[in-house]
Design an enzyme around this catalytic site. Structure first.
Site, mmCIF file in Angstrom:
data_model
loop_
_atom_site.group_PDB
_atom_site.id
_atom_site.type_symbol
_atom_site.label_atom_id
_atom_site.label_comp_id
_atom_site.label_asym_id
_atom_site.label_seq_id
_atom_site.Cartn_x
_atom_site.Cartn_y
_atom_site.Cartn_z
ATOM 1 N N TYR A 161 35.451 0.244 6.896
ATOM 2 C CA TYR A 161 34.064 0.631 6.614
ATOM 3 C C TYR A 161 33.969 2.135 6.326
ATOM 4 O O TYR A 161 33.472 2.543 5.274
ATOM 5 C CB TYR A 161 33.198 0.259 7.814
ATOM 6 C CG TYR A 161 31.720 0.531 7.649
ATOM 7 C CD1 TYR A 161 30.925 -0.323 6.895
ATOM 8 C CD2 TYR A 161 31.114 1.616 8.265
ATOM 9 C CE1 TYR A 161 29.558 -0.095 6.761
ATOM 10 C CE2 TYR A 161 29.756 1.851 8.136
ATOM 11 C CZ TYR A 161 28.970 0.996 7.389
ATOM 12 O OH TYR A 161 27.623 1.225 7.260
ATOM 13 N N ARG A 163 24.941 -5.405 16.527
ATOM 14 C CA ARG A 163 24.625 -3.992 16.732
ATOM 15 C C ARG A 163 23.836 -3.825 18.032
ATOM 16 O O ARG A 163 23.246 -4.776 18.551
ATOM 17 C CB ARG A 163 23.868 -3.429 15.529
ATOM 18 C CG ARG A 163 24.819 -3.110 14.394
ATOM 19 C CD ARG A 163 24.137 -2.569 13.170
ATOM 20 N NE ARG A 163 23.596 -3.620 12.326
ATOM 21 C CZ ARG A 163 23.111 -3.418 11.104
ATOM 22 N NH1 ARG A 163 23.107 -2.202 10.595
ATOM 23 N NH2 ARG A 163 22.636 -4.410 10.385
ATOM 24 N N GLN A 223 28.110 7.172 25.775
ATOM 25 C CA GLN A 223 28.146 7.533 24.352
ATOM 26 C C GLN A 223 26.716 7.537 23.795
ATOM 27 O O GLN A 223 25.855 6.823 24.299
ATOM 28 C CB GLN A 223 29.049 6.574 23.558
ATOM 29 C CG GLN A 223 28.531 5.167 23.340
ATOM 30 C CD GLN A 223 28.916 4.204 24.444
ATOM 31 O OE1 GLN A 223 28.982 4.570 25.611
ATOM 32 N NE2 GLN A 223 29.139 2.934 24.101
ATOM 33 N N ARG A 228 23.779 7.657 20.456
ATOM 34 C CA ARG A 228 23.404 7.388 19.072
ATOM 35 C C ARG A 228 21.966 7.875 18.901
ATOM 36 O O ARG A 228 21.230 8.060 19.873
ATOM 37 C CB ARG A 228 23.459 5.895 18.739
ATOM 38 C CG ARG A 228 24.839 5.257 18.749
ATOM 39 C CD ARG A 228 25.728 5.736 17.625
ATOM 40 N NE ARG A 228 26.997 5.004 17.568
ATOM 41 C CZ ARG A 228 28.075 5.304 18.286
ATOM 42 N NH1 ARG A 228 28.050 6.312 19.139
ATOM 43 N NH2 ARG A 228 29.183 4.597 18.154
ATOM 44 N N GLN A 239 29.529 10.469 20.170
ATOM 45 C CA GLN A 239 28.189 11.042 20.026
ATOM 46 C C GLN A 239 27.778 11.036 18.563
ATOM 47 O O GLN A 239 28.614 11.060 17.668
ATOM 48 C CB GLN A 239 28.172 12.485 20.557
ATOM 49 C CG GLN A 239 29.224 13.358 19.897
ATOM 50 C CD GLN A 239 29.233 14.792 20.407
ATOM 51 O OE1 GLN A 239 28.466 15.160 21.276
ATOM 52 N NE2 GLN A 239 30.100 15.612 19.836
HETATM 53 P P1 NAD Z 1 23.101 -5.917 6.364
HETATM 54 O O1 NAD Z 1 24.429 -6.450 6.769
HETATM 55 O O2 NAD Z 1 21.893 -6.525 6.968
HETATM 56 O O3 NAD Z 1 22.925 -5.964 4.787
HETATM 57 C C1 NAD Z 1 23.983 -5.868 3.891
HETATM 58 C C2 NAD Z 1 23.719 -6.830 2.739
HETATM 59 O O4 NAD Z 1 24.770 -6.716 1.777
HETATM 60 C C3 NAD Z 1 23.681 -8.299 3.183
HETATM 61 O O5 NAD Z 1 22.564 -8.941 2.629
HETATM 62 C C4 NAD Z 1 24.998 -8.859 2.645
HETATM 63 O O6 NAD Z 1 24.930 -10.243 2.390
HETATM 64 C C5 NAD Z 1 25.182 -8.023 1.389
HETATM 65 N N1 NAD Z 1 26.573 -7.956 0.927
HETATM 66 C C6 NAD Z 1 27.685 -7.704 1.656
HETATM 67 N N2 NAD Z 1 28.767 -7.718 0.858
HETATM 68 C C7 NAD Z 1 28.337 -7.972 -0.397
HETATM 69 C C8 NAD Z 1 28.980 -8.116 -1.659
HETATM 70 N N3 NAD Z 1 30.293 -7.985 -1.783
HETATM 71 N N4 NAD Z 1 28.204 -8.386 -2.733
HETATM 72 C C9 NAD Z 1 26.864 -8.521 -2.631
HETATM 73 N N5 NAD Z 1 26.206 -8.403 -1.468
HETATM 74 C C10 NAD Z 1 26.939 -8.127 -0.365
HETATM 75 O O7 NAD Z 1 23.149 -4.338 6.677
HETATM 76 P P2 NAD Z 1 22.002 -3.241 6.580
HETATM 77 O O8 NAD Z 1 21.823 -2.665 7.916
HETATM 78 O O9 NAD Z 1 20.835 -3.730 5.845
HETATM 79 O O10 NAD Z 1 22.754 -2.135 5.710
HETATM 80 C C11 NAD Z 1 22.496 -1.953 4.336
HETATM 81 C C12 NAD Z 1 23.308 -0.788 3.816
HETATM 82 O O11 NAD Z 1 22.984 0.404 4.515
HETATM 83 C C13 NAD Z 1 24.811 -0.993 3.962
HETATM 84 O O12 NAD Z 1 25.460 -0.478 2.827
HETATM 85 C C14 NAD Z 1 25.163 -0.166 5.176
HETATM 86 O O13 NAD Z 1 26.485 0.276 5.133
HETATM 87 C C15 NAD Z 1 24.155 0.964 5.065
HETATM 88 N N6 NAD Z 1 23.897 1.569 6.376
HETATM 89 C C16 NAD Z 1 23.109 0.922 7.286
HETATM 90 C C17 NAD Z 1 22.908 1.481 8.537
HETATM 91 C C18 NAD Z 1 22.045 0.829 9.577
HETATM 92 O O14 NAD Z 1 21.968 1.332 10.690
HETATM 93 N N7 NAD Z 1 21.347 -0.249 9.299
HETATM 94 C C19 NAD Z 1 23.499 2.719 8.850
HETATM 95 C C20 NAD Z 1 24.300 3.330 7.902
HETATM 96 C C21 NAD Z 1 24.477 2.763 6.657
HETATM 97 N N1 UDP Z 2 27.284 -1.078 22.042
HETATM 98 C C1 UDP Z 2 27.131 -1.497 23.362
HETATM 99 N N2 UDP Z 2 26.822 -2.810 23.585
HETATM 100 C C2 UDP Z 2 26.631 -3.706 22.584
HETATM 101 C C3 UDP Z 2 26.776 -3.265 21.234
HETATM 102 C C4 UDP Z 2 27.116 -1.944 21.015
HETATM 103 O O1 UDP Z 2 27.270 -0.706 24.314
HETATM 104 O O2 UDP Z 2 26.337 -4.871 22.880
HETATM 105 C C5 UDP Z 2 27.592 0.361 21.782
HETATM 106 C C6 UDP Z 2 28.764 0.595 20.841
HETATM 107 O O3 UDP Z 2 29.977 0.629 21.541
HETATM 108 C C7 UDP Z 2 28.399 1.922 20.238
HETATM 109 C C8 UDP Z 2 26.873 1.928 20.218
HETATM 110 O O4 UDP Z 2 26.473 0.903 21.125
HETATM 111 O O5 UDP Z 2 28.838 2.979 21.072
HETATM 112 C C9 UDP Z 2 26.286 1.635 18.827
HETATM 113 O O6 UDP Z 2 26.915 0.455 18.345
HETATM 114 P P1 UDP Z 2 26.483 -0.233 16.979
HETATM 115 O O7 UDP Z 2 27.474 -1.318 16.738
HETATM 116 O O8 UDP Z 2 25.058 -0.598 17.031
HETATM 117 O O9 UDP Z 2 26.599 0.910 15.883
HETATM 118 P P2 UDP Z 2 27.722 1.986 15.493
HETATM 119 O O10 UDP Z 2 28.791 2.023 16.538
HETATM 120 O O11 UDP Z 2 28.231 1.528 14.175
HETATM 121 O O12 UDP Z 2 26.971 3.254 15.446
#
Ligand code: NAD
Ligand code: UDP
Ligand code: UDP
Length: 317
Positions: A149, A190, A213, A215, A280
């Site tokens: 990722y 998440r 940790q 966020r 962090q």
């Molecule tokens: P999500 O998993 O709900 O949505 C991702 C979408 O992309 C899904 O509908 C999935 O089916 C589609 N997808 C995956 N692979 C694909 C492919 N090869 N072709 C077409 N569609 C595909 O996640 P989200 O939280 O809505 O995230 C959306 C975007 O924002 C992502 O790119 C993610 O990396 C980015 N992002 C999200 C967060 C967050 O906290 N939600 C944080 C940082 C970045």
């Molecule tokens: N986490 C946790 N319990 C859960 C899911 C996640 O303690 O059931 C923690 C995880 O280890 C991380 C933070 O919560 O430190 C945020 O995790 P998430 O997967 O939501 O996002 P990311 O790590 O990608 O920021």
């Protein structure tokens, strides 16, 4: 995009959590939207309410394959975002980020569209600079389980900037920090959805590690507003720009909040810390404030109350 003129907009990953909110807002503002998604983590249910709208078109499509459509704007969101999902098929995750970026950039180049990349705070890895500023290059383990990722997204940023420099593409790179809200999947993995669903069901709240940790959590409506504002900045501003809520919490604090707001009797259970889990994370949003005139408006407690209401209804259905 708020200026009133109708745009033809492609949203990849439009059936996901953020994508569905984005499609909804674009349609509401009178734009013609093509939502392209392979339903890897997204669902038709997320966009069911838009299906009857003549401005909305749903395309089953995997962005690792070429796509030929005519649009003015591209929001490239396709990519699983939860560690549980993106680690299930890590090779496909990197392909989605890298081949997906190449295809969408090729499309943008052919039709002259402006293109926004949903990048991530994960490009900073487990950061030594706190809060994170855009000029920090990050600390990512290139061979760990999160690398598919993190490195995929980093390579996508590289591709965006190379198409910008080499082909003069009009790009926007947005570094999204942890975002939550209605339409996260209950089994998304998440932390916000996990804690809320566990608290509502009275099940143990799973804290990974000792819960110290941190966020910083941004409510989805604020994030979509930031995305809109970035898309409408001038061509002289490719980013990257951090968008997130600087309020920083430990996972223990988040668990306590989820328990209090749901009046739950859930207990905490401590589980092993996943490898390479960042210690962090907090965005420095000075640039977003200056260039987008953007700042979050929804505090964590208010956003959690809305998200809990969503999950309560979902679980009761
Ligand atoms: P999500 O998993 O709900 O949505 C991702 C979408 O992309 C899904 O509908 C999935 O089916 C589609 N997808 C995956 N692979 C694909 C492919 N090869 N072709 C077409 N569609 C595909 O996640 P989200 O939280 O809505 O995230 C959306 C975007 O924002 C992502 O790119 C993610 O990396 C980015 N992002 C999200 C967060 C967050 O906290 N939600 C944080 C940082 C970045
Ligand atoms: N986490 C946790 N319990 C859960 C899911 C996640 O303690 O059931 C923690 C995880 O280890 C991380 C933070 O919560 O430190 C945020 O995790 P998430 O997967 O939501 O996002 P990311 O790590 O990608 O920021
Ligand atoms: N591409 C696409 N739609 C288009 C134009 C291009 O999906 O409308 C894809 C195509 O698969 C191509 C990639 O984008 O391989 C990169 O395009 P570019 O023009 O940059 O490179 P080239 O075609 O020379 O490989």
């Amino acid at each position: 995009m708020g200026s009133g003129s109708t745009q033809r907009v492609l949203v990849t990953g439009g059936a996901g959590f953020l994508g569905s909110h984005l499609c909804e807002r674009l349609v509401a503002e009178g734009h013609d939207v093509i939502c392209a998604d392979n339903f890897y983590t997204g669902s038709k249910g997320n966009i069911a309410h838009l299906r009857g709208n003549p401005r909305f078109e749903l395309l089953r499509h995997d962005v690792t394959f070429p796509l030929y459509v005519e649009v003015d704007r591209i929001f490239n969101l396709a990519c699983p975002a939860s560690p549980v999902h993106y680690q299930r098929d890590p090779v496909q995750t990197t392909k989605t980020s890298v081949h997906g970026a190449i295809n969408m950039l090729g499309l943008a180049k052919r039709v002259g569209a402006r293109i926004l990349q949903a990048s991530t705070s994960e490009v900073y890895g487990d950061p030594e600079v706190h809060p994170q500023t855009e000029d920090y290059w990050g600390r990512v383990n290139p061979i760990g389980p999160r690398a598919c990722y993190d490195e995929g997204k980093r390579c996508a940023e590289t591709l965006f900037f190379d198409y910008h420099r080499q082909h003069r593409l009009d790009i926007k790179v947005m570094r999204i920090f942890n975002t939550y809200g209605p339409r996260m999947q209950p089994d998304d993995g998440r932390v916000v959805s996990n804690f809320i669903v566990q608290a509502l069901k009275g099940e143990p709240i799973t804290i990974y590690g000792d819960g110290s940790q941190t966020r910083s959590f941004c409510y989805v409506d604020d994030m979509i507003e930031g995305m809109f504002r970035l898309m409408e900045t001038g061509p002289d501003f490719p980013g990257p720009v951090n968008v997130g809520n600087p309020g920083e919490y430990t996972m223990l604090e988040l668990a306590e909040l989820a328990i209090r707001l749901t009046a739950s009797r859930s207990e905490l259970v401590f589980m092993p810390m996943p490898p390479d889990d960042p210690r962090q994370r907090q965005p420095d949003i000075t640039l977003a404030r200056d260039r987008l005139g953007w700042a979050p408006t929804v505090e964590l407690e208010a956003g959690m109350i809305r998200t809990i209401a969503y999950f309560r209804e979902l679980l009761a259905a």
